[in-house]
Design a protein around this motif. Structure first.
Motif, PDB file in Angstrom:
ATOM      1  N   MET A   1     -31.694  19.160 -37.993  1.00  0.00           N
ATOM      2  CA  MET A   1     -31.550  20.160 -37.750  1.00  0.00           C
ATOM      3  C   MET A   1     -31.819  20.411 -36.575  1.00  0.00           C
ATOM      4  N   SER A   2     -32.734  21.240 -36.200  1.00  0.00           N
ATOM      5  CA  SER A   2     -33.002  21.471 -35.232  1.00  0.00           C
ATOM      6  C   SER A   2     -33.626  20.788 -34.133  1.00  0.00           C
ATOM      7  N   GLU A   3     -33.682  19.424 -34.424  1.00  0.00           N
ATOM      8  CA  GLU A   3     -33.922  18.795 -33.013  1.00  0.00           C
ATOM      9  C   GLU A   3     -32.513  18.113 -32.508  1.00  0.00           C
ATOM     10  N   GLN A   4     -32.039  18.672 -33.432  1.00  0.00           N
ATOM     11  CA  GLN A   4     -30.321  18.638 -32.567  1.00  0.00           C
ATOM     12  C   GLN A   4     -29.699  19.285 -31.731  1.00  0.00           C
ATOM     13  N   ILE A   5     -29.983  20.419 -32.625  1.00  0.00           N
ATOM     14  CA  ILE A   5     -29.533  21.967 -31.768  1.00  0.00           C
ATOM     15  C   ILE A   5     -31.174  21.656 -30.485  1.00  0.00           C
ATOM     16  N   ASP A   6     -32.027  21.721 -30.434  1.00  0.00           N
ATOM     17  CA  ASP A   6     -32.866  21.140 -29.613  1.00  0.00           C
ATOM     18  C   ASP A   6     -32.166  19.833 -28.202  1.00  0.00           C
ATOM     19  N   VAL A   7     -31.374  19.220 -28.735  1.00  0.00           N
ATOM     20  CA  VAL A   7     -30.878  17.766 -28.349  1.00  0.00           C
ATOM     21  C   VAL A   7     -29.840  18.838 -26.798  1.00  0.00           C
ATOM     22  N   THR A   8     -29.199  19.599 -27.913  1.00  0.00           N
ATOM     23  CA  THR A   8     -27.950  20.204 -27.598  1.00  0.00           C
ATOM     24  C   THR A   8     -27.878  20.954 -26.280  1.00  0.00           C
ATOM     25  N   GLN A   9     -29.449  21.685 -26.628  1.00  0.00           N
ATOM     26  CA  GLN A   9     -29.553  22.974 -25.788  1.00  0.00           C
ATOM     27  C   GLN A   9     -30.420  22.089 -24.394  1.00  0.00           C
ATOM     28  N   GLU A  10     -31.473  21.241 -24.288  1.00  0.00           N
ATOM     29  CA  GLU A  10     -31.532  20.146 -23.691  1.00  0.00           C
ATOM     30  C   GLU A  10     -30.539  19.485 -22.644  1.00  0.00           C
ATOM     31  N   LEU A  11     -29.390  18.972 -23.306  1.00  0.00           N
ATOM     32  CA  LEU A  11     -27.791  18.497 -22.481  1.00  0.00           C
ATOM     33  C   LEU A  11     -27.400  19.860 -21.592  1.00  0.00           C
ATOM     34  N   ALA A  12     -27.199  20.462 -22.033  1.00  0.00           N
ATOM     35  CA  ALA A  12     -26.669  22.117 -21.273  1.00  0.00           C
ATOM     36  C   ALA A  12     -27.132  22.597 -20.043  1.00  0.00           C
ATOM     37  N   LYS A  13     -28.894  22.434 -20.218  1.00  0.00           N
ATOM     38  CA  LYS A  13     -29.394  22.849 -19.497  1.00  0.00           C
ATOM     39  C   LYS A  13     -29.523  21.164 -17.999  1.00  0.00           C
ATOM     40  N   LEU A  14     -29.266  20.076 -18.617  1.00  0.00           N
ATOM     41  CA  LEU A  14     -29.274  19.358 -17.380  1.00  0.00           C
ATOM     42  C   LEU A  14     -27.847  18.940 -17.114  1.00  0.00           C
ATOM     43  N   GLN A  15     -26.903  19.598 -17.931  1.00  0.00           N
ATOM     44  CA  GLN A  15     -25.155  19.539 -17.131  1.00  0.00           C
ATOM     45  C   GLN A  15     -25.810  20.549 -15.885  1.00  0.00           C
ATOM     46  N   GLN A  16     -26.501  22.083 -16.271  1.00  0.00           N
ATOM     47  CA  GLN A  16     -25.804  22.824 -15.533  1.00  0.00           C
ATOM     48  C   GLN A  16     -26.275  22.266 -14.023  1.00  0.00           C
ATOM     49  N   ARG A  17     -27.558  21.516 -14.417  1.00  0.00           N
ATOM     50  CA  ARG A  17     -28.686  21.067 -13.124  1.00  0.00           C
ATOM     51  C   ARG A  17     -27.499  20.505 -11.761  1.00  0.00           C
ATOM     52  N   VAL A  18     -26.579  19.569 -13.029  1.00  0.00           N
ATOM     53  CA  VAL A  18     -25.692  18.301 -12.073  1.00  0.00           C
ATOM     54  C   VAL A  18     -25.337  19.281 -11.559  1.00  0.00           C
ATOM     55  N   GLU A  19     -24.052  20.223 -12.107  1.00  0.00           N
ATOM     56  CA  GLU A  19     -23.546  21.095 -11.412  1.00  0.00           C
ATOM     57  C   GLU A  19     -23.746  21.702 -10.485  1.00  0.00           C
ATOM     58  N   HIS A  20     -25.357  22.223 -10.583  1.00  0.00           N
ATOM     59  CA  HIS A  20     -25.753  22.820  -9.065  1.00  0.00           C
ATOM     60  C   HIS A  20     -26.075  22.260  -7.679  1.00  0.00           C
ATOM     61  N   LEU A  21     -26.308  20.788  -8.618  1.00  0.00           N
ATOM     62  CA  LEU A  21     -26.752  19.801  -7.620  1.00  0.00           C
ATOM     63  C   LEU A  21     -25.492  18.991  -6.589  1.00  0.00           C
ATOM     64  N   GLU A  22     -24.454  19.117  -7.834  1.00  0.00           N
ATOM     65  CA  GLU A  22     -22.912  18.214  -6.259  1.00  0.00           C
ATOM     66  C   GLU A  22     -22.587  19.439  -5.816  1.00  0.00           C
ATOM     67  N   LYS A  23     -22.848  20.880  -5.964  1.00  0.00           N
ATOM     68  CA  LYS A  23     -22.227  21.996  -5.492  1.00  0.00           C
ATOM     69  C   LYS A  23     -23.376  21.613  -4.428  1.00  0.00           C
ATOM     70  N   ARG A  24     -24.794  21.991  -4.246  1.00  0.00           N
ATOM     71  CA  ARG A  24     -25.253  21.769  -3.016  1.00  0.00           C
ATOM     72  C   ARG A  24     -24.687  19.374  -2.012  1.00  0.00           C
ATOM     73  N   VAL A  25     -24.208  19.436  -2.785  1.00  0.00           N
ATOM     74  CA  VAL A  25     -24.275  18.079  -1.623  1.00  0.00           C
ATOM     75  C   VAL A  25     -23.499  18.319  -0.730  1.00  0.00           C
ATOM     76  N   GLU A  26     -22.241  19.010  -2.271  1.00  0.00           N
ATOM     77  CA  GLU A  26     -20.618  18.948  -0.949  1.00  0.00           C
ATOM     78  C   GLU A  26     -21.088  19.881   0.005  1.00  0.00           C
ATOM     79  N   LYS A  27     -21.969  21.029  -0.489  1.00  0.00           N
ATOM     80  CA  LYS A  27     -22.196  22.271   1.200  1.00  0.00           C
ATOM     81  C   LYS A  27     -22.348  21.922   2.211  1.00  0.00           C
TER      82      LYS A  27
END
Length: 69
Positions: A1-27
């Motif tokens: 269960m702990s591994e699943q939470i870790d994976v979910t947290q990592e996925l959320a961090k990666l999604q935030q980074r992707v959104e940030h990079l998409e904004k920088r590309v648009e800019k």
């Protein structure tokens, strides 16, 4: 269960980074001026003339020499 939470947290961090990079590309894309696009087109044409031209001349020269034999 702990591994699943870790994976979910990592996925959320990666999604935030992707959104940030998409904004920088648009800019960055919005900052591109028509003059810059024109300059890039001129550079491409010059590179094509300097590289493709001599190569084509060499190929045609070799073919002409082979045709004379």
């Amino acid at each position: 269960m702990s591994e699943q939470i870790d994976v979910t947290q990592e996925l959320a961090k990666l999604q935030q980074r992707v959104e940030h990079l998409e904004k920088r590309v648009e800019k960055a894309e919005s900052k591109e001026s028509p003059l810059r696009s024109l300059w890039e087109a001129i550079q491409s044409i010059l590179i094509g003339l300097l590289i493709v031209g001599p190569v084509a001349a060499i190929i045609f020269g070799v073919l002409a020499a082979l045709a004379e034999k």
